[in-house]
Write an enzyme that holds these catalytic residues in place. Sequence first.
Site, PDB file in Angstrom:
ATOM      1  CB  CYS A 113      -4.137   3.309  -1.462  1.00 40.06           C
ATOM      2  SG  CYS A 113      -2.862   2.032  -1.323  1.00 40.06           S
TER       3      CYS A 113
ATOM      4  CB  CYS B   5      -3.289   2.831   2.324  1.00 37.76           C
ATOM      5  SG  CYS B   5      -4.693   1.779   1.886  1.00 37.76           S
TER       6      CYS B   5
ATOM      7  CB  CYS C 179      -3.546  -1.609  -1.657  1.00 38.20           C
ATOM      8  SG  CYS C 179      -5.038  -1.107  -0.786  1.00 38.20           S
TER       9      CYS C 179
ATOM     10  CB  CYS D  26      -0.862   0.050   1.270  1.00 37.56           C
ATOM     11  SG  CYS D  26      -2.083  -1.215   1.413  1.00 37.56           S
TER      12      CYS D  26
END
Length: 153
Positions: free
Chosen positions: A42, A12, A39, A8
Amino acid sequence: MKTTGIYCRPSCKSKSPKRENVLFFDTAKQAAESGLRPCKRCRPDLLEFQPLKDSADKIKEVCDRYFTDRSRLKEELAGLGLSRNRMIQLFQEQYQKTPSEYLNQLRIASAKDQLVHTQNSILQISLQSGFESLSTFYAQFREGDRRFTKRIP
């Protein structure tokens, strides 16, 4: 993250993992090469990720495509999975007008074009431009004309 196999952005909004399950990488490429996937919330794999702008753009595309067909327009907008209020809010933030105002502009522009380039009756033009009735056409056409003339000094 070691346990989920996901990487991420530091900003995030997803739930933070336990510290012992976190690995740090300098680039998204390094994280991907180590076997982690990006992810979905994000989107660290994208240079620019603007989900709100993307949603507003989708609303605009649907309006552009189906402004003459109200039932299909309603169906396609419902398919975007946003509430009516959220749709209005996103569109207004991005384009400084509501979807309804934008649709009326499209319909008026279509009607003006047809008035110049066809021999159709006013009733045909109003219906082909997406207006539900002749009275709505006249009201919106006058209102759009007033807005336009106000801007000219």
